[in-house]
Design an enzyme around this catalytic site. Structure first.
Site, PDB file in Angstrom:
ATOM      1  CB  SER A 104      -1.218   0.021   1.001  1.00 51.97           C
ATOM      2  OG  SER A 104      -0.066   0.572   2.344  1.00 51.97           O
ATOM      3  CG  ASP A 105       1.744   6.154  -1.247  1.00 51.56           C
ATOM      4  OD1 ASP A 105       2.874   6.069  -0.059  1.00 51.56           O
ATOM      5  OD2 ASP A 105       1.462   6.902  -1.860  1.00 51.56           O
ATOM      6  CD1 TRP A 106       2.386   7.236   5.923  1.00 51.39           C
ATOM      7  CD2 TRP A 106       4.530   6.528   6.034  1.00 51.39           C
ATOM      8  NE1 TRP A 106       2.919   7.344   6.985  1.00 51.39           N
ATOM      9  CE2 TRP A 106       3.894   7.169   7.322  1.00 51.39           C
ATOM     10  CE3 TRP A 106       5.665   6.425   5.283  1.00 51.39           C
ATOM     11  CZ2 TRP A 106       4.866   7.185   7.710  1.00 51.39           C
ATOM     12  CZ3 TRP A 106       6.534   6.076   5.953  1.00 51.39           C
ATOM     13  CH2 TRP A 106       6.559   6.725   7.369  1.00 51.39           C
TER      14      TRP A 106
END
Ligand code: BGC
Length: 756
Positions: A286-288
């Site tokens: 996932s992104d942050w």
């Protein structure tokens, strides 16, 4: 006590079994090896592999912000860490992972976007080189340095197409074009992964941000994206596909929602397209915090729901939102996430750890000697200068009545015999700024980074006098420094003015609505121009800026982006003619923010303007022309190139035929130089409308002064395929226009008929 002993025996048994399995696993396929580990894991351990934390402690001891991460690693609750580098630090954490029951090594991920110790130009700047081997090599070196410092995995390349320079992350990609962007995506993946995972100098690539993040509404970071599936497939996905085909080990999803569904929980993107249609075998991170952010999107009620939606949609690893580690076990027990979903995700992650060779040797990337060897490696530094030169774009080079250099009367290149050179502007002596966003600070930066001042100094003999005035700050209202700058200019034979954005004005969360030069820099340029001295303006930025007055009035303008460790030397090489500039813009430069989004491969509309002065009930602005200030593909050289008329081997073709388009380029100027010959195609009538032109080929050629060369492009029907009304990728017979030229705004066209 009894229970503890029993547990001890049990874990000893598991350990022995695991070791035996690992050893026999040597002869097994990676798939079988991953399965053999997976079957020994508890649910909690599996979920641990899907959990990634940021490193927020010093190597010497824990500085925990939210619980003791070290003991979580020891308990098998962490699969990967980001922002942990250095062989000593990574070794310390890996040793803790080796104390866990399953002894599964950690993966260390890091944003190695344009270099690690040696910093290269911004990715957008490198794209201006159109030099695929050089771009690949830059990624190769970045991987070599980073892997020597314990890094296994880079969160790069960013392959988002970006047609909107307000978006701060435009600096991280390859610009607006799908064709060029796809080639660069593949080059970067190959560069990062080198001869393949398992080599100690290869890091895993991560194609990001999947998908369409670059089309955030209004160019505002993290914003929604709303686009047709055709545009998604045709414009935004191909660079991702190219990255997957080049073997990218991982993908990162994105912060945006796409047509109402956050990318992180987007089944169409992750399950159907990536893991389905493209048969991608790596894993998706996932992104942050993007799993948890789905609560703000209004797509999940809480982290529990967010974890369920993301995992089921194919997000394999949760970066920092802690939604997985806290909720997946319950979700599995409640039947909301199937064990098969967890197993699939974990297996994908384990397979990469096997491919990296970490099960054989978890400390493989913790070799202090190698780390030292790669630190300030002279070849790497030299290459940084090479690619920085190639990334510079000469936008204008006009005659100046008292030009001190340039044997054709134009201002550049400057003569090395020039006696008095004034360097004026807020970026002349800037140090760290040269690296731009997404680069690392090292304590010795001041000694390592070559400023513009140092670069010019290195170039000139002691006979030249270099004068300096800052003039103003980058983003300030004060003109107090103008007087001194004017005085310095008056004492000089030529003025080099270095202006631009601050380096942190582009990058993540750095969207801007105003793309003009910040502060009073343009006023400074006007004041210096008023002295009547010859002026060269250098513009440093991570995105296209708006600078019409400068472009119209200053005789020489050079776009220098942020060029990295060797910036000053590379700029001096160009200014004084040791390198003839060859960069071409990978993105259109607007005349005004109101033209954005502006890109060359737009549709024609039912009422196209015939030219920039045509505004009568056509698709045009009444207060602004349609054309960009500088077109996609534009850039000058110190020499000139003449294009012959384009010739085609056939003007009527059948499906199986190859079209050969040729043009002879002659270097008619006074310097040896490189030209990037560009080929565009238009499908004149389609079952869905087609862009006015699309890049389908280019060749970067070096021609000696006076030399001519024929450049040939071969096209087949595969090059004119598109997603038709039924979203089927196919070509349609009919008329095509074949266009060749030095940039998207300057081509000669030839018609062909392509029949079934
Ligand atoms: C960015 C990613 C980056 C990640 C880790 C996020 O904010 O969008 O591109 O890889 O942080 O630093």
């Amino acid at each position: 006590m009894m229970k503890r002993n029993f547990l001890k025996c049990q874990s000893l048994l598991v350990f022995v079994v695991a070791q035996v399995m690992f050893c026999t696993a040597q002869k097994k396929t990676v798939d079988q090896k991953a399965d053999s580990v997976l079957q020994l894991m508890t649910l909690d351990e599996k979920i641990g592999q899907m959990n990634q934390y940021n490193g927020d402690w010093a190597a010497t001891g824990p500085i925990t912000k939210d619980g003791d991460k070290q003991s979580q690693i020891r308990n098998g609750r962490v699969g990967s860490m980001l922002n942990v580098t250095g062989t000593a630090h990574t070794r310390t954490l890996q040793e803790i992972a080796m104390q866990s029951r399953m002894k599964i090594p950690l993966l260390f991920g890091q944003d190695i976007i344009h270099g690690y110790r040696t910093i290269f130009p911004l990715p957008l700047a490198e794209a201006a080189s159109w030099d695929l081997p050089a771009i690949e090599k830059s990624a190769r070196i970045a991987a070599t340095e980073a892997s020597a410092a314990g890094v296994h995995w880079t969160f790069a390349p960013m392959v988002d197409i970006a047609r909107d320079p307000r978006w701060g992350r435009v600096m991280e990609g390859a610009g607006e074009d799908t064709y060029l962007g796809s080639l660069i995506a593949a080059a970067r993946v190959k560069g990062f992964q080198g001869k393949g995972l398992g080599n100690t100098d290869a890091v895993m690539a991560c194609a990001k941000h999947f998908a369409a993040y670059g089309a955030a509404v209004g160019g505002r970071d993290y914003n929604s994206v709303d686009m047709s599936l055709r545009q998604l497939y045709e414009v935004y996905l191909p660079p991702f596909k190219a990255a997957a085909d080049a073997g990218a080990a991982t993908f990162m999803n994105s912060f945006n929602d796409l047509n109402g569904i956050p990318a992180t929980a987007n089944k169409l993107l992750q399950r159907y397209i990536l893991k389905g249609q493209w048969n991608f075998k790596g894993f998706v991170v996932s992104d942050w915090g993007s799993v948890g952010e789905m609560i703000n999107h209004g797509y999940a009620k809480n982290n529990y729901e967010a974890a369920m939606l993301a995992a089921n949609a194919g997000s394999d690893m949760d970066m920092e939102s802690r939604s997985y580690i806290k909720n997946l076990a319950t979700l599995v027990k409640e039947g909301k996430v199937k064990m098969a979903v967890i197993d699939e995700a974990v297996k994908r992650i384990l397979k990469k750890k096997f491919e990296m060779g970490l099960f054989d040797d978890p400390y493989k990337f913790c070799n202090e000697t190698r780390e030292k060897q790669q630190w300030d490696n002279a070849d790497n530094i030299n290459f940084s200068r090479e690619i920085a030169k190639k990334s510079i774009v000469l936008l204008k080079n006009d005659a100046f009545r008292s030009a001190p250099g340039g044997d054709s009367g134009v201002l550049l290149p400057l003569s090395k015999q020039t006696k008095n050179i004034a360097l004026i502007g807020p970026l002349v002596k800037a140090v760290r700024d040269n690296l731009g966003f997404w680069s690392y600070s090292w304590p010795d930066d001041t000694a390592r980074i070559v400023t513009l001042w140092n670069g010019v100094q290195n170039k000139l003999s002691n006979t030249a006098t270099m004068l300096y005035a800052k003039g103003c700050n980058i983003n300030d209202t004060s003109k107090n420094g103008f007087e001194e700058a004017i005085a310095v200019a008056k004492q000089s034979d030529v003025v080099i003015l270095s202006v631009g954005e601050a380096p942190d004005m582009t990058g993540e969360a750095k969207s801007r609505s105003n793309l003009h030069l910040p502060g009073v820099q343009e006023d400074l340029i006007k004041a210096i121009m008023a002295t009547g001295k010859p002026v060269v303006v250098l513009i440093s930025a991570g995105r296209p800026l708006v600078f019409n007055w400068i472009a119209d009035n200053v005789p020489a303008v050079v776009y220098t982006w942020w060029l990295g460790t060797q910036a000053g030397n590379a700029i001096a090489d160009v200014l004084f003619g040791d390198y003839n500039p060859s960069g071409r813009l990978p993105i259109s430069f607007p005349r005004a923010e109101g033209q954005i989004p502006i890109y060359y491969n737009h549709y024609n509309t039912g009422r196209p303007a015939r030219n920039d002065s045509d505004v009568y009930y056509v698709s045009a602005y009444t207060d602004m022309v349609n054309s960009p200030k500088f077109s996609f593909g534009y850039g000058l050289s110190y020499t000139q190139f003449k294009y012959s008329p384009v010739t085609l081997n056939k003007t009527t073709l059948h499906a199986g035929d190859k079209l050969e388009a040729s043009v002879t380029i002659t270097n008619t100027g006074n310097f040896d130089g490189e030209e990037i010959v560009q080929l565009y195609v238009r499908d004149v009538v389609g079952s869905v409308v087609r862009p006015v032109k699309e890049l389908k080929g280019f060749q970067k050629i070096m021609l000696k002064k006076g030399e001519s060369r024929e450049v040939k492009f071969m096209l087949s029907v595969n090059d004119v395929k598109f997603y038709n009304d039924a979203l089927k990728y196919d070509w349609e017979p009919g008329e095509f226009r074949i266009m060749i030229g030095p940039n998207a705004g300057n081509v000669q066209a030839k018609p062909v008929q392509w029949n079934r």
